[in-house]
Design an enzyme around this catalytic site. Structure first.
Site, PDB file in Angstrom:
ATOM      1  N   TYR A   1      -0.129  46.260 -13.435  1.00  0.00           N
ATOM      2  CA  TYR A   1      -0.098  46.885 -12.112  1.00  0.00           C
ATOM      3  C   TYR A   1       1.333  47.140 -11.667  1.00  0.00           C
ATOM      4  CZ  TYR A   1      -0.467  47.569  -7.095  1.00  0.00           C
ATOM      5  OH  TYR A   1      -0.353  48.082  -5.833  1.00  0.00           O
TER       6      TYR A   1
ATOM      7  N   HIS B   1       5.711  56.463   0.798  1.00  0.00           N
ATOM      8  CA  HIS B   1       5.491  55.313   1.682  1.00  0.00           C
ATOM      9  C   HIS B   1       6.446  55.290   2.870  1.00  0.00           C
ATOM     10  CE1 HIS B   1       2.786  54.140  -1.437  1.00  0.00           C
ATOM     11  NE2 HIS B   1       2.620  52.904  -1.010  1.00  0.00           N
TER      12      HIS B   1
ATOM     13  N   ASN C   1       7.339  45.636  -1.400  1.00  0.00           N
ATOM     14  CA  ASN C   1       6.230  44.687  -1.321  1.00  0.00           C
ATOM     15  C   ASN C   1       6.707  43.355  -0.764  1.00  0.00           C
ATOM     16  OD1 ASN C   1       3.369  44.445  -1.911  1.00  0.00           O
ATOM     17  ND2 ASN C   1       3.808  45.764  -3.665  1.00  0.00           N
TER      18      ASN C   1
ATOM     19  N   TYR D   1       1.689  21.904  40.751  1.00  0.00           N
ATOM     20  CA  TYR D   1       1.692  21.895  39.288  1.00  0.00           C
ATOM     21  C   TYR D   1       2.883  22.658  38.704  1.00  0.00           C
ATOM     22  CZ  TYR D   1      -3.127  20.105  38.944  1.00  0.00           C
ATOM     23  OH  TYR D   1      -4.262  19.337  38.993  1.00  0.00           O
TER      24      TYR D   1
ATOM     25  N   ARG E   1       5.668  20.043  38.994  1.00  0.00           N
ATOM     26  CA  ARG E   1       5.431  18.748  38.362  1.00  0.00           C
ATOM     27  C   ARG E   1       5.084  18.884  36.876  1.00  0.00           C
ATOM     28  NH1 ARG E   1       0.249  15.849  39.586  1.00  0.00           N
ATOM     29  NH2 ARG E   1       0.137  17.405  41.226  1.00  0.00           N
TER      30      ARG E   1
ATOM     31  N   PHE F   1       2.104  38.867  -0.560  1.00  0.00           N
ATOM     32  CA  PHE F   1       2.685  39.793   0.413  1.00  0.00           C
ATOM     33  C   PHE F   1       1.921  39.812   1.725  1.00  0.00           C
ATOM     34  CE2 PHE F   1      -0.108  41.980  -2.622  1.00  0.00           C
ATOM     35  CZ  PHE F   1      -1.173  42.246  -1.772  1.00  0.00           C
TER      36      PHE F   1
ATOM     37  N   GLU G   1      -7.250  47.673   0.148  1.00  0.00           N
ATOM     38  CA  GLU G   1      -6.550  46.773   1.071  1.00  0.00           C
ATOM     39  C   GLU G   1      -7.422  46.626   2.315  1.00  0.00           C
ATOM     40  OE1 GLU G   1      -2.776  48.734   1.346  1.00  0.00           O
ATOM     41  OE2 GLU G   1      -2.402  48.500  -0.798  1.00  0.00           O
TER      42      GLU G   1
END
Length: 512
Positions: free
Chosen positions: A54, A84, A197, A283, A286, A331, A417
């Site tokens: 791959y 990309h 990646n 509150y 405190r 990844f 994916e």
């Protein structure tokens, strides 16, 4: 000038900060170059063997079963980067992109990515010549790494795409490389994939956020103490023995800070033995250590996650020392996405409780004899009324930003994916929450200072005096209304900067 040396064992969070926000130079240790060369030799062996692996001899994502002929594998890597680099939107800040590039060098340097040393050296050259790729804010889903942002970084190595100009404008990367005397590189098999990646964008933003949050959480104790002092609150809820019986470390540290900050105060002395004084504070006063302390403990968890990621090999596939090249899911950004979302929730609440103290300081029915909206002539003058409006609006925005991004997976790449982390979005909105927290603490600082000024002639604590001195030139003395936005900007600068904390610590000792 500081130098950060990339070792085959990784780098530190301080290294990332010194490169991202400073002027540190980056060098590759010879052992790093050796580790990458050894890893590359394994990839070269696979190339010559012809077996499908791959990203080396196949396509990517849903195209993982497509065999790529040897003569087209370099073309494959260049095409990967170009396709990309598909982000849109405003450019990410320089510090984020520099952190991202350094972290990608760090990952390649671990010797599990199969890239030639020249690839890491090219990224180092960009950093050392202050060339920052133009990385759009939208594009990463935080699985398969920060693909689009890292592709925009890698594209600059090829002499393509854009970089940030001196004034933040967009310039051609080719022109920037030429001006710096650098040449584009040619990618070999697997190298394009190894450049993109990674979780480096998420991790870079998280490391920057950790640094910012640590400072802001300490400043939250300071502004809380100022508000409590100005409202004639009690210091007794912050006694150490009360926090020893609920041993959350962040809570104990925050309580110790507030207790120390309230000492040596004539304002506190004025009501300490007053039987008419409130038995219990609200509150928001405190419980300040319980909220800020829980945020500190959250920050410690996030630091642990980031530290693990800093020594992690984040790539796919990875090259193992025994010669195997294995596909992995390392990844995936879930660890970082969860951490960023958790810290955003904590930081949002630190800001929310600060706004509640501001509201009390401005309310004549609850501020213990301070004038309405901290104006000595309320009616004609509105004092800090609208400053609290601004704070309320920011609290509302932080609540929206605190909704987790990491539960919002969307499938991509033809369902290959099919679960993504959204870690980039989680880290990006965390930075927005922390920027908003700076503004909220600035409003509380301004209100606390104004309240202490109105308690004159009673002298405030050393912390109070330091705060009045720091903000006084911008805030002035209580009086008629003024253009408030510049005063609030000055208060933001005081909160964000180191000077006030340093001045206080000179008086009371280091804050936990």
């Amino acid at each position: 000038m500081t130098t950060v040396t990339i070792q085959p064992t990784g780098i530190s969070a301080d290294d990332v900060l010194s490169v991202a926000r400073g002027t540190a130079k980056v060098v590759l240790d010879p052992a790093t170059i050796d580790a990458m060369a050894t890893s590359r030799a394994i990839v070269d062996g696979i190339e010559s063997s012809g077996r499908p692996v791959y990203g080396v001899s196949t396509g990517f994502g849903a195209l993982a079963n497509t065999f790529i002929a040897p003569q087209r594998r370099a073309e494959l890597q260049h095409a990967l980067i170009r396709s990309h680099a598909a982000g849109v939107g405003a450019p990410m800040p320089r510090e984020v992109v520099r952190a991202m590039m350094l972290l990608r060098v760090r990952s390649l340097a671990l010797g599990r990515s199969g890239v030639r040393p020249v690839v890491a050296e090219a990224l180092v050259d960009l950093l050392n010549h202050d060339i920052t790729p133009w990385v759009p804010e939208h594009g990463s889903l935080g699985a398969s790494g920060d693909l689009a942002p890292l592709a925009h970084c890698a594209l600059a190595l090829l002499g393509e795409g854009w970089v940030l100009g001196p004034a933040g404008e967009r310039q051609d990367a080719a022109d920037a490389l030429t001006a710096a005397g650098l040449k584009p590189i040619e990618l070999a098999a697997k190298e394009g994939l190894a450049l993109i990646n990674g979780t480096d964008g998420m991790l870079g933003m998280l490391l920057l956020a950790i640094n910012d949050a640590a400072h802001l959480f300490a400043m939250a104790d300071v502004t809380a103490a100022l508000a409590i002092e100005a409202m004639l609150g009690s210091e007794r809820p912050f006694l150490p023995e009360l926090h020893a019986i609920r041993p959350h470390p962040g809570q104990a540290a925050s309580a110790a800070n507030i207790h120390r900050l309230l000492q040596d105060s004539r304002v506190m002395d004025s009501h300490r033995d007053d039987l008419a004084h409130a038995v219990q504070d609200a509150y928001s006063m405190r419980c300040a250590p319980q909220v800020a302390g829980a945020a500190r403990d959250t920050l410690d968890f996030v630091r642990t996650v980031a530290a693990r990621e800093l020594v992690s090999v984040v790539d796919n596939p990875v090259v193992l020392p025994d010669g195997r090249v294995e596909s992995t899911g390392n990844f995936h950004g879930a660890p970082l996405g969860f951490a960023a979302d958790f810290l955003a929730i904590a930081a949002a609440e630190v800001g929310a409780i600060a706004e509640r103290r501001v509201d009390r300081l401005l309310d004549v029915t609850r501020s213990r004899e301070l004038p309405a909206f901290l104006s000595p002539d309320a009616g004609v003058n509105s004092g800090l009324m609208i400053a609290q409006y601004t704070a309320a609006g920011i609290v509302a925005e932080n609540r929206r930003l605190a909704a987790p991004a990491s539960v919002d997976s969307l499938p991509t790449s033809g369902m290959q994916e099919d679960h993504v982390s959204m870690g980039w979005a989680a880290a990006k909105k965390l930075r927005s929450v922390l920027d908003n927290l700076t503004s909220l603490l600035a409003v509380e600082l301004l209100a606390g200072v104004r309240g202490l000024q109105l308690r004159a002639p009673l002298e405030p604590s050393p912390a109070g005096r330091a705060a009045v001195t720091a903000l006084g030139p911008a805030a002035g003395e209580p009086g008629p209304d003024v253009f408030l936005a510049p005063v609030m900007e000055a208060a933001r600068a005081v909160v964000a900067g180191p000077e006030l904390r340093a001045a206080i610590e000179r008086e009371v000792g280091p804050l936990g």
